[in-house]
Design a protein around this motif. Structure first.
Motif, PDB file in Angstrom:
ATOM      1  N   GLU A   1       0.859  -1.252  -0.023  1.00 43.66           N
ATOM      2  CA  GLU A   1      -0.017   0.035  -0.080  1.00 43.66           C
ATOM      3  C   GLU A   1       0.729   1.272   0.053  1.00 43.66           C
ATOM      4  O   GLU A   1       0.424   2.191   0.844  1.00 43.66           O
ATOM      5  N   GLN A   2       1.821   1.393  -0.797  1.00 43.98           N
ATOM      6  CA  GLN A   2       2.829   2.359  -0.904  1.00 43.98           C
ATOM      7  C   GLN A   2       1.942   3.664  -1.428  1.00 43.98           C
ATOM      8  O   GLN A   2       2.268   4.777  -0.811  1.00 43.98           O
ATOM      9  N   ARG A   3       1.524   3.545  -2.486  1.00 45.26           N
ATOM     10  CA  ARG A   3       0.661   4.939  -2.945  1.00 45.26           C
ATOM     11  C   ARG A   3      -0.399   5.215  -2.053  1.00 45.26           C
ATOM     12  O   ARG A   3      -0.469   6.505  -1.766  1.00 45.26           O
ATOM     13  N   THR A   4      -1.185   4.387  -1.219  1.00 44.60           N
ATOM     14  CA  THR A   4      -2.233   4.980  -0.302  1.00 44.60           C
ATOM     15  C   THR A   4      -1.479   5.709   0.794  1.00 44.60           C
ATOM     16  O   THR A   4      -1.912   6.454   1.152  1.00 44.60           O
ATOM     17  N   THR A   5      -0.400   5.135   1.390  1.00 43.21           N
ATOM     18  CA  THR A   5       0.392   5.763   2.469  1.00 43.21           C
ATOM     19  C   THR A   5       0.653   6.862   1.898  1.00 43.21           C
ATOM     20  O   THR A   5       0.362   8.029   2.849  1.00 43.21           O
ATOM     21  N   GLU A   6       1.481   7.094   0.707  1.00 40.41           N
ATOM     22  CA  GLU A   6       1.808   8.707   0.434  1.00 40.41           C
ATOM     23  C   GLU A   6       0.412   9.596   0.299  1.00 40.41           C
ATOM     24  O   GLU A   6       0.699  10.731   0.512  1.00 40.41           O
ATOM     25  N   VAL A   7      -0.498   9.192  -0.314  1.00 40.87           N
ATOM     26  CA  VAL A   7      -1.575   9.951  -0.525  1.00 40.87           C
ATOM     27  C   VAL A   7      -2.195  10.492   0.734  1.00 40.87           C
ATOM     28  O   VAL A   7      -2.342  11.714   0.993  1.00 40.87           O
ATOM     29  N   VAL A   8      -2.225   9.656   1.624  1.00 39.10           N
ATOM     30  CA  VAL A   8      -2.860   9.828   3.148  1.00 39.10           C
ATOM     31  C   VAL A   8      -1.787  10.844   3.893  1.00 39.10           C
ATOM     32  O   VAL A   8      -2.367  11.753   4.326  1.00 39.10           O
TER      33      VAL A   8
END
Length: 398
Positions: free
Chosen positions: A35-42
């Motif tokens: 979940e790298q993208r999700t982490t960065e978006v949040v």
């Protein structure tokens, strides 16, 4: 302006953006531990709002707000899980999953958007001097796998100093605008069991000269659930359901090996502690008359989510403040598993169920590729999460 009105106004002000966030996450699902993208978006959302964000090893983050130097302050945590499932999205929505074979079929995209909305509201509450302590946000990876991201986060010390924790879970069986609450057990313990059966194999014309492995495997699939219903307290609600049954490749050949795998779900935490021993013993006894060997691979998964009395009262108050008394509905204990139970094994807290069904519309089911949610649920969940944190802080450490 009081805290309740401020939280409600801030969430409403950002409601459209939060829906956009939910749809963006839905279109870009990521499997457990990916979940790298999700982490960065949040992280971008929360840093912009004023939170101190620490990215965790692998994926996920912890964010804090409030006076970090005040060691006497009450600390309340809010948690959201963020991983998707290996399920094909079969909706035709413009924001349908763009990743083949991966979808947010359990509503974790909703959970994340709610957490972000709560974070934005609580940041504004803190900026106006209305936050009576500290809040920690946990963006957790890998809820859908065992042993799960909760165990990983706890090993990193995310619960250090935390006095109480809250979370939500999407419920497509409850209308949007309503929240399901329950004192005590909300979910069940969930384990995974896999039994490999082996024997010499042989010709189907001579089962008496070998070990009839397929027959033994069939007996195991039917008798283990029956044995557990008599060997364990029936009030514990033990349920064994098989998802995999494999043996053989030819109709006239008794195979040398076979496999059965499924889940064991238990309503009661005390029974959960003893279930593995009973399963192993029962498997050995069931297959013994047939001359085969059985190897049991038992994976303890998650304990039940048990909402404590004080945290439940805090949720009741938060729902009444944010949605009115009509916003609360009772909800039953389910046989679903949730690794939020691991947090509650260490500190008090509670989980609520967030209605995502459009009133009068179809009722979808979780873990299905056709799952749709009413986007108005995002603002509802954000308000209740933020309200629970603010109420808990006002309540103090007791």
């Amino acid at each position: 302006m009081d805290t309740v009105a401020l939280i409600s106004d801030v969430v409403d002000e950002h409601a459209d953006e939060l829906v956009g966030l939910r749809r963006d996450l839905h279109a870009h699902p990521e499997l457990s531990w990916q979940e790298q993208r999700t982490t960065e978006v949040v992280a971008h959302w929360l840093e912009r709002a004023g939170w101190t964000v620490a990215r965790l090893p692998r994926t996920g983050l912890v964010a804090d707000i409030g006076d970090q130097g005040d060691k006497e302050a009450t600390v309340v945590a809010l948690r959201a899980d963020m991983d998707a499932l290996p399920v094909q999205d079969i909706t035709a929505d413009p924001w349908a999953s763009g990743v083949d074979g991966v979808a947010h079929a359990c509503g974790h995209d909703v959970h994340v958007a709610c957490l972000v909305g709560a974070g934005v509201a609580l940041a504004e509450t803190h900026a106006r001097g209305l936050l009576d302590g500290r809040v920690r946000l946990l963006l957790q990876p890998a809820e859908e796998v065992m042993p799960g991201g909760a165990v990983h986060l706890m090993s990193l010390g995310v619960l250090d100093e935390v006095d109480r924790i809250f979370a939500l879970h999407s419920d497509p069986g409850v209308d949007v605008g309503k929240v399901g609450l329950k004192l005590g057990p909300l979910t069940s313990a969930s384990d995974r069991v896999e039994v490999t059966v082996t024997g010499p194999g042989g010709h189907t014309s001579r089962p008496h000269l070998t070990a009839d492995l397929t027959f033994a495997l069939a007996k195991l699939t039917t008798e283990l659930p029956a044995v557990l219903s008599r060997r364990m307290d029936p009030r514990a609600g033990v349920s064994v359901v098989w998802g995999v049954l494999q043996a053989g490749a030819a109709p006239n050949v008794i195979p040398q090996s076979g496999l059965v795998a499924g889940t064991v779900r238990i309503l009661d935490a005390v029974a959960w502690a003893d279930c593995e021993r009973v399963v192993r013993q029962a498997v050995a006894e069931i297959v013994r008359p047939y001359g085969v060997e059985a190897l049991v691979d038992y994976h303890r998964g998650v304990p039940p989510v048990v909402n404590d009395e004080t945290s439940h009262r805090i949720l009741v108050r938060a729902v009444a403040d944010m949605l009115g008394v009509a916003g609360q509905v009772s909800t039953p204990q389910s046989l679903g598993g949730e690794d939020f139970g691991w947090y509650l094994d260490q500190i008090p807290g509670a989980m609520f169920r967030l209605g995502t069904r459009t009133p009068g519309g179809p009722t979808y089911d979780l873990h299905q590729g056709n799952l749709r949610v009413d986007d108005r649920a995002v603002a509802v969940g954000a308000k209740v999460l933020a309200g629970a944190a603010a109420t808990a802080l006002a309540h103090g450490k007791d």
